[in-house]
Design a protein around this motif. Structure first.
Motif, PDB file in Angstrom:
ATOM      1  N   ILE A 204      34.819  34.039  39.742  1.00  0.00           N
ATOM      2  CA  ILE A 204      36.134  34.598  39.369  1.00  0.00           C
ATOM      3  C   ILE A 204      37.271  33.837  40.064  1.00  0.00           C
ATOM      4  O   ILE A 204      38.232  33.417  39.437  1.00  0.00           O
ATOM      5  CB  ILE A 204      36.175  36.106  39.716  1.00  0.00           C
ATOM      6  CG1 ILE A 204      35.257  36.891  38.776  1.00  0.00           C
ATOM      7  CG2 ILE A 204      37.609  36.651  39.674  1.00  0.00           C
ATOM      8  CD1 ILE A 204      34.941  38.319  39.221  1.00  0.00           C
ATOM      9  N   GLN A 205      37.133  33.647  41.380  1.00  0.00           N
ATOM     10  CA  GLN A 205      38.238  33.013  42.105  1.00  0.00           C
ATOM     11  C   GLN A 205      38.431  31.562  41.659  1.00  0.00           C
ATOM     12  O   GLN A 205      39.527  31.016  41.748  1.00  0.00           O
ATOM     13  CB  GLN A 205      38.026  33.110  43.622  1.00  0.00           C
ATOM     14  CG  GLN A 205      36.866  32.300  44.119  1.00  0.00           C
ATOM     15  CD  GLN A 205      36.370  32.716  45.507  1.00  0.00           C
ATOM     16  OE1 GLN A 205      36.677  33.777  46.005  1.00  0.00           O
ATOM     17  NE2 GLN A 205      35.588  31.846  46.126  1.00  0.00           N
ATOM     18  N   GLU A 206      37.379  30.939  41.153  1.00  0.00           N
ATOM     19  CA  GLU A 206      37.493  29.544  40.703  1.00  0.00           C
ATOM     20  C   GLU A 206      38.094  29.469  39.295  1.00  0.00           C
ATOM     21  O   GLU A 206      39.059  28.749  39.067  1.00  0.00           O
ATOM     22  CB  GLU A 206      36.099  28.892  40.737  1.00  0.00           C
ATOM     23  CG  GLU A 206      36.089  27.428  40.378  1.00  0.00           C
ATOM     24  CD  GLU A 206      36.908  26.558  41.329  1.00  0.00           C
ATOM     25  OE1 GLU A 206      37.062  26.930  42.514  1.00  0.00           O
ATOM     26  OE2 GLU A 206      37.425  25.516  40.859  1.00  0.00           O
ATOM     27  N   ILE A 207      37.532  30.258  38.364  1.00  0.00           N
ATOM     28  CA  ILE A 207      38.004  30.098  36.977  1.00  0.00           C
ATOM     29  C   ILE A 207      39.387  30.716  36.776  1.00  0.00           C
ATOM     30  O   ILE A 207      40.096  30.337  35.857  1.00  0.00           O
ATOM     31  CB  ILE A 207      36.991  30.657  35.942  1.00  0.00           C
ATOM     32  CG1 ILE A 207      36.789  32.170  36.088  1.00  0.00           C
ATOM     33  CG2 ILE A 207      35.662  29.926  36.027  1.00  0.00           C
ATOM     34  CD1 ILE A 207      35.898  32.767  35.005  1.00  0.00           C
ATOM     35  N   ALA A 208      39.758  31.629  37.669  1.00  0.00           N
ATOM     36  CA  ALA A 208      41.094  32.255  37.546  1.00  0.00           C
ATOM     37  C   ALA A 208      42.199  31.200  37.637  1.00  0.00           C
ATOM     38  O   ALA A 208      43.320  31.428  37.187  1.00  0.00           O
ATOM     39  CB  ALA A 208      41.282  33.307  38.627  1.00  0.00           C
ATOM     40  N   GLN A 213      43.128  34.030  29.959  1.00  0.00           N
ATOM     41  CA  GLN A 213      43.056  35.475  30.203  1.00  0.00           C
ATOM     42  C   GLN A 213      41.677  35.778  30.780  1.00  0.00           C
ATOM     43  O   GLN A 213      40.684  35.257  30.274  1.00  0.00           O
ATOM     44  CB  GLN A 213      43.252  36.193  28.857  1.00  0.00           C
ATOM     45  CG  GLN A 213      43.241  37.693  28.913  1.00  0.00           C
ATOM     46  CD  GLN A 213      44.529  38.239  29.525  1.00  0.00           C
ATOM     47  OE1 GLN A 213      45.605  37.703  29.262  1.00  0.00           O
ATOM     48  NE2 GLN A 213      44.417  39.259  30.355  1.00  0.00           N
ATOM     49  N   LEU A 214      41.639  36.583  31.840  1.00  0.00           N
ATOM     50  CA  LEU A 214      40.343  36.915  32.439  1.00  0.00           C
ATOM     51  C   LEU A 214      40.186  38.429  32.548  1.00  0.00           C
ATOM     52  O   LEU A 214      41.076  39.120  33.060  1.00  0.00           O
ATOM     53  CB  LEU A 214      40.233  36.288  33.842  1.00  0.00           C
ATOM     54  CG  LEU A 214      38.986  36.609  34.662  1.00  0.00           C
ATOM     55  CD1 LEU A 214      37.717  36.085  33.978  1.00  0.00           C
ATOM     56  CD2 LEU A 214      39.081  35.998  36.065  1.00  0.00           C
ATOM     57  N   ASN A 352      46.225  39.870  41.441  1.00  0.00           N
ATOM     58  CA  ASN A 352      47.692  39.933  41.357  1.00  0.00           C
ATOM     59  C   ASN A 352      48.213  39.056  40.220  1.00  0.00           C
ATOM     60  O   ASN A 352      49.420  39.064  39.943  1.00  0.00           O
ATOM     61  CB  ASN A 352      48.320  39.460  42.682  1.00  0.00           C
ATOM     62  CG  ASN A 352      47.924  40.364  43.847  1.00  0.00           C
ATOM     63  OD1 ASN A 352      47.631  41.548  43.628  1.00  0.00           O
ATOM     64  ND2 ASN A 352      47.910  39.823  45.059  1.00  0.00           N
ATOM     65  N   GLN A 353      47.318  38.285  39.610  1.00  0.00           N
ATOM     66  CA  GLN A 353      47.755  37.427  38.498  1.00  0.00           C
ATOM     67  C   GLN A 353      47.986  38.289  37.252  1.00  0.00           C
ATOM     68  O   GLN A 353      47.173  39.173  36.960  1.00  0.00           O
ATOM     69  CB  GLN A 353      46.670  36.390  38.157  1.00  0.00           C
ATOM     70  CG  GLN A 353      46.494  35.313  39.196  1.00  0.00           C
ATOM     71  CD  GLN A 353      45.436  34.277  38.801  1.00  0.00           C
ATOM     72  OE1 GLN A 353      44.820  33.693  39.683  1.00  0.00           O
ATOM     73  NE2 GLN A 353      45.207  34.030  37.510  1.00  0.00           N
TER      74      GLN A 353
END
Ligand code: NAP
Length: 546
Positions: A204-208, A213-214, A352-353
C-alpha cells in the motif's frame, strides 16, 4: 568422514534418481541444507518449485517487498568469505537485493549442479523395506533418497479469500506471493487491495505513490510502527563487516535471534514519564525494537500490553488526519505485538491522501468480485487491478500441500489434524528419516539465524547416522509426547498465542484452521538451542536409531 561413508549409504543407489538425501526447497534454509549435506560427501538433490532459487525472496516480488529485519543480521554467517564479499546496500534490503544475494550464494558455492528447479514435490512416501523416501513431482517424475529434509518455509502456501466471483474479474489481479516477474504498472490505475497484514502494508505505502485511486479493504487492522530504513554507505558497511562476530553473538542472546531483546524491567516498575520516553525512543529507532525491545512483561501482562498499545494508538491518531479513519486503523481485538507488527514507511500518511479510501469490511462486507471490480453491501467499486494480500496457510500449510505418507500408510495430514506434534520441531513419529528444517514447534525467529541453526542440527544427526551405518532415525512416541507437552506448556500465558494470526496457525480461508493453536516454541531461541545441543551431545539417545 566423507565420500567413503556416503558410499555405504548410497551403495544400492545405482540410478541417478536415487540419492543419499533429498532436500525440498531452495530458499534460505534449503540452499544451506544442500551445502551442508554435500559437505558430508552425500549425493544430494534439492527440488525447488520456482524457476530459480530464493524461496520467499523469489516469489514475493510485490511492490515495496523488503526485510523488516536488519539486512546485516539476515545474511548467512557460515562463510567468512561470503561475509567479506557481500555488501548490503540498505539496512532493510528490498526484495530484489535479497534475491540477488541468494543467487550470489547459489553461484558462489556451486549449488546449482545439485538443484532441480521447476520441480514441485507432490508426494513423499516412506518405503520401510529400503528405508528410504520415494518422492513424486507434480509432473510425475520420481526420485528416492534415504533421508528427506523439508526446507519448505513457514510462509510459502499462499491462500486466496473465499469470495464469490474472483475468477470473473477482467482486469489484472494477483496474490502478492505470485507477483508477475515483469511487474505491474500502477500509474493512474484504480486499484483495490484486500488485506492489511505486513505484506499489504508494504504494498500500500509503495503503490500509493503512483495509483490513480486506491481502495483498501480491511478486516483487521494491525499495530504498525516505523521501519526507519536507510542506505548503507561504504564506510558503514566496513564497520558492520568488522563487527559481524559481535552482531551474530548478540543475535544468539536474544529470544528471536534479532539484535533487539526485551528490556528486563516490568512496565509498572517504571514511572509514567520514563515509560513514555522509553516508548518514544523505540518508536524512533529502526527495526523491530518497538516489538521485540519492549518491557519484559508486554507480551504476558494484559495491563502492560494495554499501556504499550495505547502509546501506539496515540501515534496513529497523530498521524492520520481524519479521526474516524484513525479509529478504524487502531486494532481493537488484540494488543501490540500479539500479532506480527508490520513495519512501515509512511503507511498511515497514505490515508491522508484524497485518492485513498479505507473500507472496513466488518461494517460493509465484500459480497462478490465482479468482472469490473468489487461489490460490498453498500457500493460497487470499479478497479483496473485487484491485489490479494491475503496471506498464507502458515507453518503447516506447506506440509499439507504435499501428500506425505510414513510407515503403515500413516498420513501426515491426519497426524497433525489437531495441531502439529513433533520432536524438537525436527522429527515426527511414524515418519522415519524425515527431518524438518524449521518445522513447527521449533525455535523460530530471524529467519536466517534460526534456519542456520536448524540446518546444522539436522546435518549433525544425519552425520551421526552415517558414521555409524544407521539407516533409520525416528522420533519415539515418548519423545514426541514430551516435546509437544513442553511446547504447549511454554505457550501458556503468552498473549500472542490467544489471538488468531498466522503465528497461531489461524487462516479463516482454510477449513479446520479457525482456532489459535500453539505452533511455535515460545521459550526463546537460546533455550531451544540449549535443549537441542544437549540431545546431540548425549548421542541422540532419545531417538530410535537402527
Ligand atoms: P497476513 O499477515 O496473514 O495478512 C493477511 C491479510 O489478509 C490480513 O489482513 C487478513 O485479515 C486479510 N484477509 C485474509 N483473508 C481475507 C478475506 N477472506 N477477506 C478479507 N481479508 C482477508 O499475511 P501477510 O501480510 O502476507 O504477512 C504474513 C507474514 O509474512 C508477516 O506477518 C511476516 O511475518 C511475513 N512478511 C515479512 C515481511 C518482511 O520481513 N518484511 C514482509 C511481508 C510479510 P485478518 O487479519 O482479519 O485475517
Amino acid at each position: 568422514m566423507g565420500r567413503e561413508a556416503a558410499k555405504t549409504v548410497g551403495a544400492k543407489a545405482a540410478q541417478t534418481s536415487n540419492f543419499d538425501a533429498i532436500v525440498i526447497g531452495a530458499g534460505v534454509a534449503g540452499l544451506y541444507q544442500l551445502y551442508k549435506l554435500r559437505e558430508l560427501g552425500l549425493r544430494v538433490r534439492a527440488f525447488e518449485a520456482g524457476s530459480n532459487v530464493g524461496g520467499t525472496w523469489y516469489w514475493n516480488r510485490y511492490p515495496g517487498a523488503r526485510f523488516d529485519s536488519e539486512s546485516w543480521t539476515y545474511g548467512y554467517s557460515f562463510s567468512k568469505e561470503l561475509l567479506d564479499e557481500w555488501d548490503w546496500q540498505e539496512h532493510f534490503a528490498p526484495q530484489p537485493e535479497t534475491e540477488r544475494y541468494l543467487n550470489f550464494v547459489a553461484d558462489k558455492f556451486d549449488l546449482r549442479r545439485d538443484l532441480q528447479l521447476n520441480s514441485r514435490v507432490a508426494s513423499a512416501r516412506f518405503n520401510d523395506k529400503s528405508r528410504s523416501w520415494e518422492i513424486a513431482l507434480e509432473d510425475g517424475r520420481r526420485y528416492s533418497g534415504r533421508f528427506l529434509v523439508t526446507a519448505i518455509g513457514i510462509l510459502s502456501a499462499p491462500t486466496m479469500p473465499n469470495i464469490t466471483g474472483i475468477d470473473t474479474f477482467k482486469g489484472i489481479s494477483c496474490h502478492t506471493h505470485a507477483w508477475p516477474k515483469e511487474g505491474v504498472d500502477f500509474t493512474g490505475k484504480r486499484v483495490g487491495i484486500i488485506g492489511t497484514g505486513a505484506t499489504a502494508v508494504q504494498t500500500i505505502q509503495e503503490i500509493a505513490k503512483t495509483v490513480g485511486q486506491l481502495t483498501v479493504f480491511q478486516r483487521t487492522p494491525n499495530w504498525c510502527a516505523p521501519l526507519h530504513n536507510g542506505k548503507i554507505s561504504k564506510e558503514e558497511m566496513r564497520d558492520i563487516r568488522s563487527r559481524y562476530d559481535e552482531i551474530f553473538a548478540l543475535c544468539r542472546t536474544s529470544p528471536g535471534c534479532y539484535i533487539h531483546a526485551p528490556d528486563p524491567r516490568k512496565t509498572l516498575e517504571v514511572s509514567p514519564e520514563d515509560r513514555e520516553a522509553f516508548w518514544e525512543k523505540l518508536y524512533d529507532s529502526p527495526g523491530f525494537g518497538v516489538w521485540m525491545g519492549q518491557f519484559s512483561d508486554t507480551l504476558t501482562d494484559r495491563e502492560a500490553n494495554k499501556l504499550a498499545s495505547e502509546f501506539i494508538a496515540k501515534k496513529i491518531r497523530q498521524r492520520v488526519k481524519n479521526p474516524a479513519v484513525a479509529e478504524k486503523l487502531i486494532p481493537k481485538n488484540h494488543g501490540l505485538g500479539t500479532r506480527r507488527v508490520p513495519l512501515e514507511t509512511g503507511y498511515y500518511e497514505v490515508y491522508n491522501q484524497p485518492n485513498v479510501e479505507l473500507v472496513d469490511i466488518n461494517e460493509t462486507p465484500i459480497e462478490r468480485v465482479t468482472a469490473t471490480g468489487i461489490e460490498t453491501g453498500e457500493r460497487a467499486y470499479e478497479f483496473d487491478i485487484i491485489i490479494y494480500a491475503t496471506g498464507f496457510d502458515a507453518i503447516t500449510g506447506a506440509f499439507d500441500r504435499i501428500d506425505i505418507t510414513g510407515t503403515d500408510g500413516l498420513r501426515l495430514k491426519d497426524v497433525w489434524r489437531d495441531g502439529p506434534q513433533t520432536y524438537l520441531g525436527v522429527f515426527i513419529e511414524g515418519f522415519p528419516n524425515l527431518l524438518m528444517a524449521m518445522g513447527p514447534h521449533a525455535g523460530l525467529g530471524n529467519y536466517t539465524r534460526t534456519a542456520e541453526y536448524s540446518v546444522e542440527w539436522v546435518t549433525g544427526v544425519i552425520r551421526f547416522a552415517i558414521e555409524r551405518g544407521l539407516t533409520r532415525i525416528e522420533a519415539t512416541a515418548d519423545g514426541v509426547g514430551e516435546w509437544t507437552d513442553h511446547v504447549l506448556a511454554l505457550g501458556e500465558g503468552q498473549l500472542m498465542n490467544e489471538i488468531g494470526s498466522w503465528m497461531t496457525g489461524v487462516n479463516r480461508n482454510v477449513e479446520g484452521k479457525q482456532r489459535p493453536r500453539i505452533m511455535r516454541y515460545s521459550g526463546g531461541h537460546p533455550a531451544y538451542r540449549k535443549h537441542c545441543d544437549a540431545i546431540a551431545a548425549e548421542g541422540y539417545r532419545t531417538l530410535a536409531l537402527a
